[in-house]
Design an enzyme around this catalytic site. Structure first.
Site, PDB file in Angstrom:
ATOM      1  N   LYS A   1     -37.755  52.808 125.043  1.00  0.00           N
ATOM      2  CA  LYS A   1     -37.765  52.926 126.508  1.00  0.00           C
ATOM      3  C   LYS A   1     -39.016  53.659 126.994  1.00  0.00           C
ATOM      4  CE  LYS A   1     -33.651  51.098 126.832  1.00  0.00           C
ATOM      5  NZ  LYS A   1     -33.512  49.713 127.307  1.00  0.00           N
TER       6      LYS A   1
ATOM      7  N   HIS B   1     -37.371  44.991 131.310  1.00  0.00           N
ATOM      8  CA  HIS B   1     -36.122  45.283 130.606  1.00  0.00           C
ATOM      9  C   HIS B   1     -35.336  43.973 130.495  1.00  0.00           C
ATOM     10  CE1 HIS B   1     -32.236  47.967 130.552  1.00  0.00           C
ATOM     11  NE2 HIS B   1     -32.623  47.641 129.345  1.00  0.00           N
TER      12      HIS B   1
ATOM     13  N   SER C   1     -27.208  48.020 132.454  1.00  0.00           N
ATOM     14  CA  SER C   1     -26.355  48.360 131.312  1.00  0.00           C
ATOM     15  C   SER C   1     -24.935  47.835 131.520  1.00  0.00           C
ATOM     16  CB  SER C   1     -26.259  49.873 131.157  1.00  0.00           C
ATOM     17  OG  SER C   1     -27.532  50.398 131.003  1.00  0.00           O
TER      18      SER C   1
ATOM     19  N   CYS D   1     -23.642  44.940 131.073  1.00  0.00           N
ATOM     20  CA  CYS D   1     -23.475  43.583 131.592  1.00  0.00           C
ATOM     21  C   CYS D   1     -23.665  42.528 130.505  1.00  0.00           C
ATOM     22  CB  CYS D   1     -24.427  43.330 132.750  1.00  0.00           C
ATOM     23  SG  CYS D   1     -24.049  44.298 134.216  1.00  0.00           S
TER      24      CYS D   1
ATOM     25  N   ASP E   1     -33.680  43.217 124.477  1.00  0.00           N
ATOM     26  CA  ASP E   1     -33.772  44.356 125.402  1.00  0.00           C
ATOM     27  C   ASP E   1     -35.079  44.428 126.193  1.00  0.00           C
ATOM     28  OD1 ASP E   1     -32.506  46.701 126.467  1.00  0.00           O
ATOM     29  OD2 ASP E   1     -33.820  47.948 125.247  1.00  0.00           O
TER      30      ASP E   1
ATOM     31  N   TYR F   1     -30.850  61.873 120.258  1.00  0.00           N
ATOM     32  CA  TYR F   1     -30.222  60.581 120.558  1.00  0.00           C
ATOM     33  C   TYR F   1     -31.291  59.482 120.687  1.00  0.00           C
ATOM     34  CZ  TYR F   1     -28.330  56.667 123.025  1.00  0.00           C
ATOM     35  OH  TYR F   1     -28.015  55.383 123.359  1.00  0.00           O
TER      36      TYR F   1
ATOM     37  N   ARG G   1     -28.826  58.469 126.862  1.00  0.00           N
ATOM     38  CA  ARG G   1     -30.066  58.777 127.578  1.00  0.00           C
ATOM     39  C   ARG G   1     -29.741  59.762 128.694  1.00  0.00           C
ATOM     40  NH1 ARG G   1     -31.469  55.282 130.647  1.00  0.00           N
ATOM     41  NH2 ARG G   1     -30.011  53.606 130.263  1.00  0.00           N
TER      42      ARG G   1
ATOM     43  N   ARG H   1     -23.613  53.268 118.521  1.00  0.00           N
ATOM     44  CA  ARG H   1     -24.656  52.245 118.404  1.00  0.00           C
ATOM     45  C   ARG H   1     -24.887  51.799 116.972  1.00  0.00           C
ATOM     46  NH1 ARG H   1     -27.982  51.030 123.224  1.00  0.00           N
ATOM     47  NH2 ARG H   1     -27.066  52.332 124.828  1.00  0.00           N
TER      48      ARG H   1
HETATM   49  C1  OXD Z   1     -30.192  50.844 127.634  1.00  0.00           C
HETATM   50  C2  OXD Z   1     -30.373  50.568 126.203  1.00  0.00           C
HETATM   51  O1  OXD Z   1     -29.646  51.895 127.978  1.00  0.00           O
HETATM   52  O2  OXD Z   1     -30.909  49.494 125.869  1.00  0.00           O
HETATM   53  O3  OXD Z   1     -30.621  50.018 128.437  1.00  0.00           O
HETATM   54  O4  OXD Z   1     -30.004  51.407 125.370  1.00  0.00           O
HETATM   55 MN    MN Z   2     -31.782  48.442 127.501  1.00  0.00          MN
END
Ligand code: OXD
Ligand code: MN
Length: 579
Positions: free
Chosen positions: A204, A224, A246, A248, A273, A195, A67, A364
């Site tokens: 998102k 989130h 992120s 964690c 998520d 991406y 991102r 991913r």
């Molecule tokens: C993030 C994802 O960056 O879920 O939070 O990809």
């Molecule tokens: Mn996320």
């Protein structure tokens, strides 16, 4: 036919001038026709079909692997409405600048119209989006991540509303890459990236940035957060939602394998998520997972750390930017198995020379949630599940104890608003840098974050029976920088403490920062953690916390007059309790 949709598609055709237009119906037959084209064009390559049936590899452009927060904009008419934590452009400037890029951008290409539902089909809580894209990779991923195709058109009907999102791959030039949100008209524009996080616009862009703006207006919450289901020995189910920045371990917590399953404690997944939460007639917060798939990070994912994620992604999944063996087996760092003798790295270099990671650190998998071995039977419940606990967390080497409970809703909002994580050396090159990431929404809040805090405060007033709020820290270290909590499956133990607190069964010690478990109130049997370590895990250093309040004060100044007075009052109260 939905007139708004037809009008918008026509408008996009005039702007981007594609050679062909394809309306996606989401059927198996459609995918079977697209697959050979993706393979032939090199968008996908086949993985080992015996071991990974229906799985494919995709490589993004090397400059387009994550991102891009610096190129992500909230385009409200007034700058103040985007707030101090978002990049802002006026809608007129954004449309002029990026409209120029979209002009003719699909010449020689096919435009795909991708209708999709965020949330279970038919649920009163779900919402419809339509993405227009010139990327087959987007079509293939949206098919996994959302309920896509005719099912969405049926739900939309002739006069239903939807969130339009226009994406064009463009030239993949970072100087011509923009992710734009127009929350006042619920519109998304994404240009110049391929991406996932930038181009799967249901995730998102819609489900967090646009949805958070809608949610404030309409009185609900777009967060989130993972959603997990906990079964206790009596068979009773409790649902919890958790927000972590992120890196964690959100996906790992959502799919936790309980070491106490023989005692009757089991965890199942609703989502990993995003959570959409509404107040039910019973005054509780009810949550749905708007997504239909997982877009998870691979490095570090092994049978030890998250077997369920690996099982989920064993079929019908897309692997992006991993390494691959000559016989089509995907490989990444931290997979828990030795790399095969000859490997092609994520950039396509064969053989991989071992100097740099073989898989990109942000490689991913995109996998259907229904394939998850621990998915809850309630995951597609159209009314969602009632949430009993909200968990915030971050990566703090010293400061925060393993788990503590807030004194009230507003105190819980304060804990969420001051959440922070220390960067890991792997991620940022510099370790231990503190980043405040309120409610893990810093990159995802579609409006002024001070007003977002205010919305949280107001939701606690409106909900007569709101969830309890907790904070966890799996990452506490000793003097030598060694983690003192085993984490992963053992995180069930603080979760059981939270369950017992909710049910009025667990003891706690009141401290200036909130209620911390007494050592005997944590279920520690069978775990090799000494009493001294446990004490350290639950300890609070008043001097460190005083320094923290200074840092929180600076953080709060960012929001100026938009900071709700309830949060300044919580800070004053915390300082007083610290003495
Ligand atoms: C993030 C994802 O960056 O879920 O939070 O990809
Ligand atoms: Mn996320």
């Amino acid at each position: 036919m939905n007139a708004k949709l037809q009008r918008w598609v026509d408008e996009c055709i005039r702007l981007t001038q594609p050679d062909n237009v394809h309306w996606c119906d989401g059927s198996e037959e459609e995918y079977e026709k697209m697959l050979p084209e993706m393979l032939q064009k090199g968008i996908l390559t086949e993985l080992n079909q015996k071991e990974y049936p229906g799985c494919y590899l995709h490589r993004t452009h090397p400059n387009d692997v994550a991102r891009v927060e610096n190129l992500t904009f909230i385009c409200t008419s007034k700058k103040e409405d985007a707030g101090p934590t978002n990049n802002w452009m006026s809608p007129a400037d954004a449309k002029a600048k990026v409209g120029e890029m979209f002009k003719g951008s699909m010449k020689g290409r096919t435009m795909y119209v991708i209708p999709y539902i965020m949330g279970p089909a038919g649920s009163p809580l779900s919402k419809i989006g339509v993405e227009i894209s010139d990327s087959l990779y987007v079509v293939a991923n949206m098919r996994i991540m959302t309920r896509m195709g005719q099912i969405a058109l049926d739900q939309l009907g002739e006069d239903g509303d939807f969130v339009p999102g226009l994406h064009s791959t463009g030239e993949l030039d970072p100087n011509r890459r923009f992710i734009l949100h127009f929350p006042e008209e619920s519109l998304i524009w994404s240009y110049g990236s391929g991406y996932g996080g930038n181009v799967l616009l249901g995730k998102k862009c819609f489900s967090l940035r646009i949805a958070s703006f809608m949610a404030r207006k309409e009185g609900w919450m777009a967060e989130h957060m993972l959603i997990l289901e906990l079964e206790d020995p009596s068979g009773k189910l409790t649902w919890m939602a958790a927000a972590f920045p992120s890196a964690c371990g959100k996906t790992n917590l959502a799919m936790l394998v309980s070491p106490l399953e023989n005692e009757g404690y089991k965890v199942r997944t609703i989502g990993d998520d995003i959570a959409w939460l509404r107040i039910g007639e019973d005054g509780r917060l009810w949550a749905i997972n708007p997504e239909a798939g997982f877009f998870g990070v691979l490095p570090g994912t092994s049978m030890e750390t998250n077997s369920s994620a690996l099982v989920t992604a064993k079929s019908n999944s897309i692997y992006t930017n991993v390494a691959v063996s000559d016989n089509g087996m995907p490989w990444w760092e931290g997979m828990g198995v030795e790399p095969p003798p000859i490997l092609t790295d994520w950039l396509g270099n064969r053989p991989w020379n071992g100097e740099k990671p073989a898989a990109h650190p942000n490689s991913r998998f995109t996998a259907p949630a229904r394939q998850c071995p621990c998915i809850s039977p309630r995951w597609e419940d159209p009314m969602g599940v009632p949430i009993s606990a909200i968990i915030f967390g971050g990566r703090r080497a010293k400061l925060t104890p393993l788990v503590y409970q807030s004194n009230s809703w507003n105190h819980g909002v304060f804990i969420g608003a001051t959440m922070a994580s220390e960067t890991t050396s792997a991620a940022m090159g510099k370790s231990g840098v503190l980043r405040r990431d309120p409610m893990a929404m810093l990159p995802f809040c579609g409006y002024n974050m001070g007003q977002y805090f205010d919305h949280w405060i107001k939701m606690g007033v409106k909900a007569s029976n709101p969830p309890a709020i907790f904070h966890v820290n799996w990452f506490r270290q000793d003097k030598n920088g060694k983690f003192i909590w085993p984490g992963f499956g053992e995180n069930i133990r603080p979760i059981i403490w939270m369950l017992d607190r909710i049910n009025g069964k667990a003891k706690g010690r009141e401290t200036p920062i909130g209620t911390v478990p007494t050592p005997d109130s944590l279920h520690m049997e069978g775990l090799n953690v000494s009493n001294e370590t446990l004490e350290q895990l639950l300890s609070i250093n008043v001097e460190d916390w005083k320094a923290e309040t200074d840092s929180i004060e600076k953080h709060f100044q960012t929001f100026g007059d938009d900071l709700p007075s309830e949060l300044s009052e919580e800070l004053i109260a915390l300082k007083k309790r610290l003495g």
